[in-house]
Design a protein around this motif. Sequence first.
Motif, PDB file in Angstrom:
ATOM      1  N   SER A  86       1.175   3.855 -10.258  1.00  0.00           N
ATOM      2  CA  SER A  86      -0.274   3.705 -10.141  1.00  0.00           C
ATOM      3  C   SER A  86      -0.871   3.430 -11.514  1.00  0.00           C
ATOM      4  N   PRO A 144      -1.166  -0.726  -6.265  1.00  0.00           N
ATOM      5  CA  PRO A 144       0.073  -0.084  -6.705  1.00  0.00           C
ATOM      6  C   PRO A 144       1.167  -1.096  -7.015  1.00  0.00           C
ATOM      7  N   THR A 182       0.832  -1.195   0.000  1.00  0.00           N
ATOM      8  CA  THR A 182       0.000   0.000   0.000  1.00  0.00           C
ATOM      9  C   THR A 182       0.877   1.260   0.000  1.00  0.00           C
ATOM     10  N   LYS A 183       0.283   2.351  -0.442  1.00  0.00           N
ATOM     11  CA  LYS A 183       0.969   3.648  -0.421  1.00  0.00           C
ATOM     12  C   LYS A 183       1.372   3.999   1.012  1.00  0.00           C
ATOM     13  N   ASN A 195       9.153   3.792  -2.259  1.00  0.00           N
ATOM     14  CA  ASN A 195       8.273   4.957  -2.315  1.00  0.00           C
ATOM     15  C   ASN A 195       8.088   5.469  -3.746  1.00  0.00           C
ATOM     16  N   GLU A 206      -5.421   4.917   1.774  1.00  0.00           N
ATOM     17  CA  GLU A 206      -6.413   5.080   0.713  1.00  0.00           C
ATOM     18  C   GLU A 206      -7.605   4.189   1.000  1.00  0.00           C
ATOM     19  N   ILE A 258       6.185   4.680  -6.349  1.00  0.00           N
ATOM     20  CA  ILE A 258       5.016   3.834  -6.566  1.00  0.00           C
ATOM     21  C   ILE A 258       4.390   4.131  -7.927  1.00  0.00           C
TER      22      ILE A 258
END
Length: 560
Positions: free
Chosen positions: A553, A540, A259-260, A549, A347, A551
């Motif tokens: 999308s 992601p 995940t982000k 980091n 998110e 990432i």
Amino acid sequence: MLLTGAEILIKSLVDEGVDTIFGYPGGAVLNIYDELYKYKNEIHHILTCHEQAAAHAADGYARATGKVGVCLSTSGPGATNLVTGIATAYMDSIPMVAITGNVPKSLLGKDSFQEVDIAGITMPITKHNYIVKNVDDLQNIIREAFFIAQEGRQGPVLIDIPKDITANKAVYTKLIPKELKKNSTSFKEDILSELIQYINESERPFIYAGGGINSSESTQELVNFAEKINAPVSTSLMCTSAFPFDHPLYTGMIGMHGTKASNIAATKCDLLITLGARFSDRVISNQNHIKNAKIIHIDIDPAEINKNVKVNSYIIGDLKIILNKLIPLVKEKENKEWIETVDSLKEIKSVEINSDDDELTPEFLFDKLNKLNDGSFIITTEVGQHQMWSAQYFNFKDRRSFISSGGLGTMGYGLGAAIGAQIGKPNKQVFNIAGDGSFGMNCNELATVVKNKLPLIVIIMNNNALGMVRQWQTIFYDGRYSETTLDRSTDFVKLAEAFGAKGFRLNKRSQVEDVLKEAIASKEPVLIDYVIHCDKKVFPMVAPGAPINQIISEEDINNN
């Protein structure tokens, strides 16, 4: 009591608490199977269609129950068919004992019929292995093998037994299993004080938890520790389901498809607390963006310390013991600004239920499964996009409810593992989430499912492609789809029916909930062909070798 080697083997397995064996007979193990016939009321033998599935089933049984999984095969090709399953268990630290037959001692090393050096072949992928050359040693070897499989960092052990050893006689005396003593071999007070100081001084602590949380049964300790120091918690793929999905401190999976919140928090923290994890290249392949943080590593295996990432402080030992020592000694913390920062990165998962678009998506499937899950669902997976979607979108409500090949990434793993999990946990509802590519590697095990009347539900995310490889070809190879479009004419519904299972095909959203409910209520083997678009991707995503980091999308791909 004077018994044959085969009798000693089976009695010793009973002594170790074994109630289930997954296997396939052959000439070199006929004496063993003759004894299994006599002990069928004490040991349940599951005949798989292929020895590899026997190894995966033993692995799935172990992951679901926490006990040692046991598989059995004949010599030669039967033994080599176990190898991928043994390697899968080794990479993910799963306790398993694999028993193989071999030709009589006098024929060893002579290229005899169905002879291989299985001990030599499996030496790099087992914690230990044995060739039993004297029937007098057999009982102690079995007892020691079960101890080694469970002691310290868990893993598979192989016992190779020549056929004449199973016929020869020796004295058997009932023995209790060797006692497992959990310890912390490198536990020193000054190191503990150093860890406590790092934790107490940190303003932005972040926890990266791995599969060791499951192995050490430390779920509650992890929760207690995270809450006391108010640190966000990310999990590796192997730790999925070991931390409550709805806990406010949970940031989700970390790594290539993490995940982000998890990936960015790992690069912004001032203290990375790593618990029972090994810094896999799929989690942190580029250290540049975590070098400003202090790193603490707690793990049972000294070989993992400073192997992939250099750390500031570490303790080697059992996580449960160490966390229980740490928790009362660290300060209670608020870290208010840090928590707010991490929360802002989270998110919200959303599924457009009322969309006019009736196209099936992974998100839609897992939204329906989440709503039906009463806490009894176990998810096994094959390997690929569907594996990542399962980890990303399913809300796991119980530990040991996610079973997947992490380190080795074994396509064909899931159905065998689902068989083991369902037998180990008969009161749970097991789903095997598969891709059509992976399912083609093990679909014969539907016969095993049907024969044993297992209420398994197989859901094939059918995109007519090797989806994850296709995704890489789209992003990194300019859309050159070399051998990833399957173009097969397999009718999975008819295939399921041919094996004796129920089959359903889903093409639109309005069908999904009713079919899932019917499948669960049937308590029978069911296969669901869930048809999705071939270009549906997992996001992601982090490119191989890139900092976590950075990432990628779906929007990035659409905008080139």
